[in-house]
Design a protein around this motif. Structure first.
Motif, PDB file in Angstrom:
ATOM      1  N   LYS A  85      27.078   5.838 -50.068  1.00 38.44           N
ATOM      2  CA  LYS A  85      26.753   6.698 -48.924  1.00 38.44           C
ATOM      3  C   LYS A  85      27.547   6.280 -47.686  1.00 38.44           C
ATOM      4  O   LYS A  85      28.010   7.120 -46.918  1.00 38.44           O
ATOM      5  N   VAL A  86      27.692   4.970 -47.509  1.00 39.63           N
ATOM      6  CA  VAL A  86      28.481   4.479 -46.369  1.00 39.63           C
ATOM      7  C   VAL A  86      29.932   4.921 -46.535  1.00 39.63           C
ATOM      8  O   VAL A  86      30.565   5.399 -45.597  1.00 39.63           O
ATOM      9  N   LEU A  87      30.435   4.795 -47.761  1.00 43.03           N
ATOM     10  CA  LEU A  87      31.821   5.201 -48.031  1.00 43.03           C
ATOM     11  C   LEU A  87      32.004   6.684 -47.708  1.00 43.03           C
ATOM     12  O   LEU A  87      32.964   7.079 -47.056  1.00 43.03           O
ATOM     13  N   ARG A  88      31.037   7.508 -48.174  1.00 38.59           N
ATOM     14  CA  ARG A  88      31.143   8.960 -47.914  1.00 38.59           C
ATOM     15  C   ARG A  88      31.126   9.272 -46.423  1.00 38.59           C
ATOM     16  O   ARG A  88      31.830  10.146 -45.952  1.00 38.59           O
ATOM     17  N   SER A  89      30.304   8.537 -45.663  1.00 41.55           N
ATOM     18  CA  SER A  89      30.215   8.875 -44.239  1.00 41.55           C
ATOM     19  C   SER A  89      31.390   8.310 -43.429  1.00 41.55           C
ATOM     20  O   SER A  89      31.784   8.882 -42.432  1.00 41.55           O
ATOM     21  N   MET A  90      31.965   7.185 -43.894  1.00 43.57           N
ATOM     22  CA  MET A  90      33.065   6.573 -43.121  1.00 43.57           C
ATOM     23  C   MET A  90      34.453   7.079 -43.544  1.00 43.57           C
ATOM     24  O   MET A  90      35.380   7.079 -42.742  1.00 43.57           O
ATOM     25  N   ALA A  91      34.597   7.482 -44.822  1.00 45.24           N
ATOM     26  CA  ALA A  91      35.942   7.786 -45.340  1.00 45.24           C
ATOM     27  C   ALA A  91      36.669   8.883 -44.551  1.00 45.24           C
ATOM     28  O   ALA A  91      37.844   8.706 -44.207  1.00 45.24           O
ATOM     29  N   PRO A  92      36.002  10.011 -44.226  1.00 50.12           N
ATOM     30  CA  PRO A  92      36.755  11.036 -43.470  1.00 50.12           C
ATOM     31  C   PRO A  92      37.251  10.506 -42.125  1.00 50.12           C
ATOM     32  O   PRO A  92      38.375  10.821 -41.705  1.00 50.12           O
ATOM     33  N   SER A  93      36.441   9.674 -41.462  1.00 48.27           N
ATOM     34  CA  SER A  93      36.881   9.088 -40.187  1.00 48.27           C
ATOM     35  C   SER A  93      38.034   8.116 -40.420  1.00 48.27           C
ATOM     36  O   SER A  93      38.963   8.036 -39.605  1.00 48.27           O
ATOM     37  N   GLY A  94      37.971   7.396 -41.542  1.00 52.93           N
ATOM     38  CA  GLY A  94      39.057   6.473 -41.893  1.00 52.93           C
ATOM     39  C   GLY A  94      40.369   7.230 -42.072  1.00 52.93           C
ATOM     40  O   GLY A  94      41.423   6.803 -41.594  1.00 52.93           O
ATOM     41  N   VAL A  95      40.316   8.367 -42.756  1.00 52.14           N
ATOM     42  CA  VAL A  95      41.533   9.175 -42.958  1.00 52.14           C
ATOM     43  C   VAL A  95      42.040   9.690 -41.614  1.00 52.14           C
ATOM     44  O   VAL A  95      43.227   9.575 -41.288  1.00 52.14           O
ATOM     45  N   ARG A  96      41.112  10.219 -40.794  1.00 51.93           N
ATOM     46  CA  ARG A  96      41.543  10.782 -39.500  1.00 51.93           C
ATOM     47  C   ARG A  96      42.121   9.705 -38.574  1.00 51.93           C
ATOM     48  O   ARG A  96      43.102   9.932 -37.879  1.00 51.93           O
ATOM     49  N   GLY A  97      41.494   8.514 -38.604  1.00 49.82           N
ATOM     50  CA  GLY A  97      41.920   7.467 -37.674  1.00 49.82           C
ATOM     51  C   GLY A  97      43.127   6.687 -38.152  1.00 49.82           C
ATOM     52  O   GLY A  97      44.092   6.507 -37.412  1.00 49.82           O
ATOM     53  N   LEU A  98      43.086   6.235 -39.415  1.00 49.87           N
ATOM     54  CA  LEU A  98      44.105   5.291 -39.872  1.00 49.87           C
ATOM     55  C   LEU A  98      45.331   5.981 -40.452  1.00 49.87           C
ATOM     56  O   LEU A  98      46.446   5.498 -40.299  1.00 49.87           O
ATOM     57  N   ILE A  99      45.122   7.094 -41.149  1.00 53.74           N
ATOM     58  CA  ILE A  99      46.268   7.742 -41.800  1.00 53.74           C
ATOM     59  C   ILE A  99      46.837   8.855 -40.917  1.00 53.74           C
ATOM     60  O   ILE A  99      48.028   8.894 -40.641  1.00 53.74           O
ATOM     61  N   LEU A 100      45.974   9.737 -40.444  1.00 55.53           N
ATOM     62  CA  LEU A 100      46.479  10.834 -39.600  1.00 55.53           C
ATOM     63  C   LEU A 100      46.679  10.399 -38.148  1.00 55.53           C
ATOM     64  O   LEU A 100      47.330  11.092 -37.377  1.00 55.53           O
ATOM     65  N   GLN A 101      46.091   9.255 -37.778  1.00 53.70           N
ATOM     66  CA  GLN A 101      46.193   8.709 -36.404  1.00 53.70           C
ATOM     67  C   GLN A 101      45.905   9.776 -35.348  1.00 53.70           C
ATOM     68  O   GLN A 101      46.670   9.980 -34.407  1.00 53.70           O
ATOM     69  N   ARG A 102      44.758  10.417 -35.524  1.00 50.10           N
ATOM     70  CA  ARG A 102      44.405  11.528 -34.638  1.00 50.10           C
ATOM     71  C   ARG A 102      44.292  11.116 -33.169  1.00 50.10           C
ATOM     72  O   ARG A 102      44.488  11.933 -32.280  1.00 50.10           O
ATOM     73  N   GLY A 103      43.985   9.845 -32.915  1.00 46.90           N
ATOM     74  CA  GLY A 103      43.869   9.396 -31.530  1.00 46.90           C
ATOM     75  C   GLY A 103      45.223   9.266 -30.837  1.00 46.90           C
ATOM     76  O   GLY A 103      45.286   9.060 -29.635  1.00 46.90           O
ATOM     77  N   LYS A 104      46.296   9.379 -31.636  1.00 43.35           N
ATOM     78  CA  LYS A 104      47.638   9.164 -31.062  1.00 43.35           C
ATOM     79  C   LYS A 104      48.489  10.426 -31.119  1.00 43.35           C
ATOM     80  O   LYS A 104      49.702  10.355 -30.965  1.00 43.35           O
ATOM     81  N   GLN A 105      47.854  11.561 -31.368  1.00 47.85           N
ATOM     82  CA  GLN A 105      48.631  12.794 -31.547  1.00 47.85           C
ATOM     83  C   GLN A 105      48.611  13.694 -30.318  1.00 47.85           C
ATOM     84  O   GLN A 105      48.729  14.895 -30.427  1.00 47.85           O
ATOM     85  N   GLY A 106      48.412  13.136 -29.168  1.00 48.58           N
ATOM     86  CA  GLY A 106      48.430  13.954 -27.948  1.00 48.58           C
ATOM     87  C   GLY A 106      47.056  14.480 -27.594  1.00 48.58           C
ATOM     88  O   GLY A 106      46.075  14.205 -28.272  1.00 48.58           O
TER      89      GLY A 106
END
Ligand code: FE2
Ligand code: FE2
Length: 393
Positions: free
Chosen positions: A35-56
């Motif tokens: 359950k923790v994996l399911r709730s954290m994984a999408p944020s992990g993808v957005r933050g670490l791989i897509l780096q959404r915080g650094k896209q303007g």
């Protein structure tokens, strides 16, 4: 870990590009709780791989919580009501800080972080030689990076406090929450003013901090927002502010931090009050366990991965691997002190809200965090006491 060994044998440039992905996979496979994996994984993808915080600008995050109205206005939580009164009495104006003070972070007499913060000898042994001026500049970059992360964390806290004020069911908690929203707005104001007018340098949000903020802002459960913001991020921030308060020779920042610490002590106290009964009485054992695992993951995320990679990318990207940088930062005396003080604040709060049972203790023990178990929790410690302790140390 196998992936580390594979990486070690790759050419530098390929390795440099792959390392962030490997870190993302390691993060997302660190927990055994599905359950923790399911709730954290999408944020992990957005933050670490897509780096959404650094896209303007802007970064848009949908929110999924329910706004809880109560038309009967009950006095339902006397201790929260007391905190609300104290918060109203202790309001302050950021304009009243001594902004006239000249800040020069490259001047050794006025450095923000102490000279021993980083171990330059170990950089030299990795083949990197810096002049005295470069060492002071790197120290100054590290100060700006840290203050930038404080600022980004404060923006997260501002929106999380607003969401929690809407979602929480205690009416006295909503009144208290309204003061926290003002407090966090003021913290954004003063940290931004400091960075903008005194340091002239703002770093982007650290990917791991982004993951945590993204996860708690989008989670629909008020208590997970609370746990993430009021206990984890605020608890760790309180430790970090305290360490910088003790370390800095810069009088404006010292005063700024002193005022912010007193507000933050109330915020963490509120988090402990709101979650203690809820976790003990209102959740099933499997729900409680999920929170316990979630908190442990976030603790690891902050302990292991909050490693100033944004400074690395600016200074050493072509000279060191991310792994070498991570080892350098982890071993540096300043970061070790930060970690120690941060967890000294956090672990007793987790104990107090019932997320430190015998089931999870061995995991904290393996992570070297159990030594803080016996400390005072936020509900036993006021902001004034905290400042007095820091001054006495
Ligand atoms: Fe804050
Ligand atoms: Fe706060």
């Amino acid at each position: 870990m196998l992936s580390d060994k594979v990486l070690d044998n790759l050419p530098h440039e390929i390795r440099r590009r792959l390392e962030p992905y490997v870190e993302a996979v390691q993060l997302m496979t660190a927990t055994n709780n599905a359950k923790v994996l399911r709730s954290m994984a999408p944020s992990g993808v957005r933050g670490l791989i897509l780096q959404r915080g650094k896209q303007g600008v802007p970064t848009l995050m949908p929110s999924h919580h329910k706004v809880h109205f109560d038309w009967t206005y009950p006095n339902d939580q006397p201790e929260m009501r007391k905190l609300y009164t104290r918060a109203k009495e202790q309001q302050w104006n950021g304009d009243d800080l001594p902004w006239h003070i000249d800040v020069d972070p490259e001047n050794p007499e006025k450095q923000i972080l102490s000279e021993e913060f980083m171990d330059f000898a170990s950089l030299r042994s990795a083949g990197i030689r810096l002049t005295d001026l470069e060492e002071r500049r790197l120290n100054s970059s590290m100060s700006s990076w840290m203050l930038s992360q404080f600022l980004h964390g404060e923006q997260g806290a501002l929106f999380a406090a607003a969401q929690v004020t809407e979602a929480v069911q205690f009416f006295d908690g909503k009144l208290y929450g309204s003061t926290q929203v003002v407090d966090e707005g003021r913290h954004v104001e003063v940290f931004h003013r400091y960075l903008d007018t005194k340091m002239n340098k703002l770093y982007q949000i650290n990917d791991n901090l982004f993951v945590i903020i993204d996860a708690l802002i989008q989670d629909s459960r008020w208590d997970v927002k609370f746990l993430g913001m009021q206990i984890m991020v605020e608890g760790l921030a309180l430790g970090a502010f305290g360490t910088m308060y003790q370390m800095t020779k810069e009088p404006l920042l010292k005063e700024l931090l002193k005022m912010v610490i007193q507000d933050e002590a109330r915020h963490v106290h509120y988090g402990v009050l709101a979650l203690r009964d809820h976790f003990r009485n209102a959740l099933s054992e499997s729900e409680r366990r999920e929170r316990e695992d979630w908190a442990f993951e976030v603790a690891l995320l902050m302990r292991n991965r909050f490693l100033a990679f944004e400074v690395y990318e600016e200074w050493f990207e072509h000279k060191l691997t991310r792994k070498e940088w991570a080892e350098f930062v982890t071993a540096s005396p300043g970061f070790a002190l930060f970690r120690q003080v941060m967890f000294k604040r956090l672990v007793p709060n987790l104990r107090e809200i019932g997320l430190m049972t015998d089931r999870i203790k061995p995991h904290y023990d393996r992570a070297g965090l159990m030594e803080y178990f016996g400390g005072q929790s936020a509900s036993q410690l006021s902001g004034d006491q905290m400042i007095a302790d820091l001054d006495a140390a």
